[in-house]
Enzyme design. Structure first.
Site, PDB file in Angstrom:
ATOM      1  N   GLU A 221     -33.051 161.878  50.407  1.00 45.82           N
ATOM      2  CA  GLU A 221     -32.638 160.541  49.959  1.00 45.82           C
ATOM      3  C   GLU A 221     -33.238 159.428  50.836  1.00 45.82           C
ATOM      4  O   GLU A 221     -33.368 158.284  50.398  1.00 45.82           O
ATOM      5  CB  GLU A 221     -31.109 160.431  49.960  1.00 45.82           C
ATOM      6  CG  GLU A 221     -30.406 161.265  48.885  1.00 45.82           C
ATOM      7  CD  GLU A 221     -30.115 162.681  49.316  1.00 45.82           C
ATOM      8  OE1 GLU A 221     -29.426 163.418  48.581  1.00 45.82           O
ATOM      9  OE2 GLU A 221     -30.622 163.085  50.394  1.00 45.82           O
ATOM     10  N   ASP A 267      -8.618 157.748  46.323  1.00 45.32           N
ATOM     11  CA  ASP A 267     -10.064 157.840  46.076  1.00 45.32           C
ATOM     12  C   ASP A 267     -10.502 156.886  44.974  1.00 45.32           C
ATOM     13  O   ASP A 267      -9.783 155.975  44.599  1.00 45.32           O
ATOM     14  CB  ASP A 267     -10.443 159.288  45.749  1.00 45.32           C
ATOM     15  CG  ASP A 267     -11.844 159.575  46.298  1.00 45.32           C
ATOM     16  OD1 ASP A 267     -12.033 160.534  47.050  1.00 45.32           O
ATOM     17  OD2 ASP A 267     -12.748 158.782  45.986  1.00 45.32           O
TER      18      ASP A 267
HETATM   19  C1  LIG Z   1     -18.225 155.536  49.019  1.00 42.08           C
HETATM   20  C2  LIG Z   1     -18.481 157.000  48.691  1.00 42.08           C
HETATM   21  C3  LIG Z   1     -17.646 157.969  49.187  1.00 42.08           C
HETATM   22  C4  LIG Z   1     -17.904 159.316  48.924  1.00 42.08           C
HETATM   23  N1  LIG Z   1     -17.094 160.269  49.465  1.00 42.08           N
HETATM   24  C5  LIG Z   1     -17.412 161.578  49.310  1.00 42.08           C
HETATM   25  C6  LIG Z   1     -16.653 162.588  49.970  1.00 42.08           C
HETATM   26  O1  LIG Z   1     -15.701 162.303  50.687  1.00 42.08           O
HETATM   27  N2  LIG Z   1     -17.049 163.882  49.823  1.00 42.08           N
HETATM   28  C7  LIG Z   1     -18.135 164.240  49.053  1.00 42.08           C
HETATM   29  O2  LIG Z   1     -18.465 165.408  49.005  1.00 42.08           O
HETATM   30  N3  LIG Z   1     -18.853 163.303  48.372  1.00 42.08           N
HETATM   31  C8  LIG Z   1     -18.515 161.996  48.501  1.00 42.08           C
HETATM   32  N4  LIG Z   1     -19.263 161.041  47.884  1.00 42.08           N
HETATM   33  C9  LIG Z   1     -20.307 161.446  46.951  1.00 42.08           C
HETATM   34  C10 LIG Z   1     -21.572 161.895  47.629  1.00 42.08           C
HETATM   35  O3  LIG Z   1     -21.906 161.292  48.770  1.00 42.08           O
HETATM   36  C11 LIG Z   1     -22.665 161.723  46.634  1.00 42.08           C
HETATM   37  O4  LIG Z   1     -22.380 162.294  45.442  1.00 42.08           O
HETATM   38  C12 LIG Z   1     -23.934 162.243  47.119  1.00 42.08           C
HETATM   39  O5  LIG Z   1     -24.843 161.755  46.300  1.00 42.08           O
HETATM   40  C13 LIG Z   1     -23.981 163.720  47.133  1.00 42.08           C
HETATM   41  O6  LIG Z   1     -25.293 164.003  47.300  1.00 42.08           O
HETATM   42  P1  LIG Z   1     -25.850 165.486  47.154  1.00 42.08           P
HETATM   43  O7  LIG Z   1     -25.523 165.888  45.789  1.00 42.08           O
HETATM   44  O8  LIG Z   1     -27.314 165.282  47.418  1.00 42.08           O
HETATM   45  O9  LIG Z   1     -25.161 166.235  48.198  1.00 42.08           O
HETATM   46  C14 LIG Z   1     -19.007 159.685  48.115  1.00 42.08           C
HETATM   47  C15 LIG Z   1     -19.857 158.702  47.606  1.00 42.08           C
HETATM   48  C16 LIG Z   1     -19.587 157.370  47.891  1.00 42.08           C
HETATM   49  C17 LIG Z   1     -20.510 156.324  47.333  1.00 42.08           C
END
Ligand SMILES: Cc1cc2nc3c(=O)[nH]c(=O)nc-3n(C[C@H](O)[C@H](O)[C@H](O)COP(=O)(O)O)c2cc1C
Length: 468
Positions: A221, A267
């Site tokens: 990313e 959330d």
């Molecule tokens: C403000 C915010 C809070 C988030 N909190 C979480 C969290 O606590 N746990 C989680 O697994 N994803 C959380 N996410 C979602 C992931 O960060 C997001 O889906 C990310 O793109 C995952 O990327 P990946 O699929 O490449 O791992 C959050 C996203 C945002 C914008």
């Protein structure tokens, strides 16, 4: 421990602003000169009070200069509006999807710098309690870092950046919500012992946007962030990872094999995620930060959370729909908590385009629950126009698609939730495009078009000032 007391040997730090690098401070300055920023000088407590102020001033970027119990200032609301992302990226709000799609399609490797502001101060002791973690809602499990971005390295697919809400347990440990099946969870499953981790706090909107994106696993990313705006990286001091050189704070450590209770927590949907899950413990071994570092807060369930979740999904839906038909625009609607609902605009060239666009939208954003597909003459940002299309172009018996027992977002309280397993849900799509084969043939298509009165200059008809 006071901010900036412990200087390591004075290293030559790169003045990032010379390189047009947009860091958190640069963005605050831009928001101030654009008249958006509000500075709160009155003492504010991170325990419940600050979240209430952020909520009451929703939509405004804020800087708290007097934080009770902490030496650090707190910034919040940096992403609480499409206009703020546009300010950060130097474009118009309605161009955001195309800027993100462009960055997704043309990623760039970020440059590496030798030394950086985020390492101006290396704390001799690790004490997370010195950081003003907010307690946001009375029913939350405790003080959480909610704008913290996690950097890890997957042994197979490489670097990955994402958000994890982090509940502070003590001066060295936090427990993080690591959603099953996402990048961090997958990487953890591939290593035996602890997984090295770095956590950045205090990052500009373009890095936060990139962190919230979910591209293919092998996509770093940070290359999307670099395509959005210059994002130089620096090597961490104690773990084999790289982080944005302009971060305000960097916490270096490990995601351990140990677990702890995580939750409840409010959330995205603005409802309590009441499930208390055993989640991985993050142990911190080193804290570095900038001089006069600024901590970053983000109100869970607030506009900023919603936009950061929803906005990055618009380009992935756009890309997926464009693989099957002519997609013109995508809007993840605030009413659907900016996560579960979308409106997709297409230029229809065939009878099945509406259905294919809907199915592609669910591939472009796997947590999507409901989607409405409309023609290009419908303004997707106007909910009344979208409803009008449903009222005048949609027939449930013909245009309603229901997909049962589908993977779901754990954030949807109505979904079937089984701890440790992906939640399940039913998905629904409404093809509210003008039907292709109308009984009386294409000529009937005209019947579906909204007639517009010819524009006139009202000044010709009413006295100046009598505009009603
Ligand atoms: C403000 C915010 C809070 C988030 N909190 C979480 C969290 O606590 N746990 C989680 O697994 N994803 C959380 N996410 C979602 C992931 O960060 C997001 O889906 C990310 O793109 C995952 O990327 P990946 O699929 O490449 O791992 C959050 C996203 C945002 C914008």
């Amino acid at each position: 421990m006071r901010a900036g007391d412990h200087r390591t040997k004075d290293r030559q730090t790169i003045r990032l602003t010379d390189k047009g690098v947009m860091d958190l401070r640069g963005f605050l300055a831009k928001a101030e000169s654009a008249g958006h920023l509000l500075t709160i000088t009155r003492p504010v407590d991170p325990y419940l009070e600050m979240a209430r102020v952020i909520g009451a001033l929703e939509g405004r970027p804020l800087l708290f200069t007097n934080v009770k119990g902490s030496a650090y200032r707190v910034a919040a609301g940096l992403c609480a509006g499409r206009h703020l992302f546009a300010l950060a990226l130097g474009c118009e709000p309605e161009e955001l999807l195309f800027r993100l799609a462009e960055a997704l399609a043309h990623r760039q490797p970020p440059p590496l710098v030798d030394s950086a502001p985020c390492q101006e101060v290396v704390e001799p002791e690790v004490d997370l309690r010195a950081l003003p973690f907010l307690t946001h809602w009375p029913g939350d499990a405790g003080p959480y870092a909610t704008a913290a971005v996690t950097f890890i390295e997957d042994p197979e697919t490489g670097p990955s950046m994402s958000f994890h809400r982090l509940l502070r347990l003590d001066e060295r440990r936090m427990v993080g919500r690591v959603v099953e099946g996402r990048g961090t969870h997958t990487a953890l499953g591939k290593v035996r012992g602890d997984l090295p981790v770095a956590i950045g706090i205090g990052l500009p909107p373009h890095v936060l946007l990139a962190a919230a994106m979910s591209p293919a696993p092998e996509v770093d990313e940070l290359t999307i962030a670099q395509a959005l705006a210059p994002t130089p990286l620096v090597r961490c001091r104690t773990v084999p990872l790289r982080v944005p050189a302009a971060a305000e704070f960097v916490l270096e450590g490990r995601i351990t094999r140990r677990t702890a209770a995580e939750g409840p927590f409010v959330d995205l949907t603005g409802t309590y995620d009441t499930l208390v899950r055993q989640q991985p413990v993050f142990e911190i071994d080193c804290i570095t930060h900038r001089r006069e570092a600024i901590y970053q807060a983000l109100l869970p369930g607030g506009l900023e959370h919603k936009l950061l979740m929803g906005l990055p999904r618009e380009p992935t839906i756009y890309a997926a729909v464009n693989q099957v038909c002519d997609c013109r625009n995508v809007y993840i609607t605030p009413g659907g908590t900016s996560w579960l609902h979308a409106v997709v605009q297409i230029e229809k060239h065939g009878p099945d385009d509406g259905r294919r666009a809907a199915e592609a939208a669910f591939r472009g954003h796997t947590s999507l629950k409901h989607v409405v597909v409309v023609d290009s003459d419908v303004d997707i940002f106007d909910p009344q126009q979208v409803e009008w299309a449903i009222a005048t172009r949609f027939q449930a018996a013909r245009d309603l698609l229901v997909f049962e027992d589908q993977p779901s977002s754990s954030l949807d309280p109505s979904a079937e939730q089984v701890p440790g397993r992906k939640a399940r849900t039913s998905k629904m799509a409404l093809d509210a495009t003008i039907p292709w084969d109308t009984p009386r043939g294409p000529s009937e298509a005209k019947a579906f078009r909204r007639v517009a009165l010819e524009l006139i200059d009202i000044a010709d008809y009413v006295e100046a000032g009598d505009k009603g």
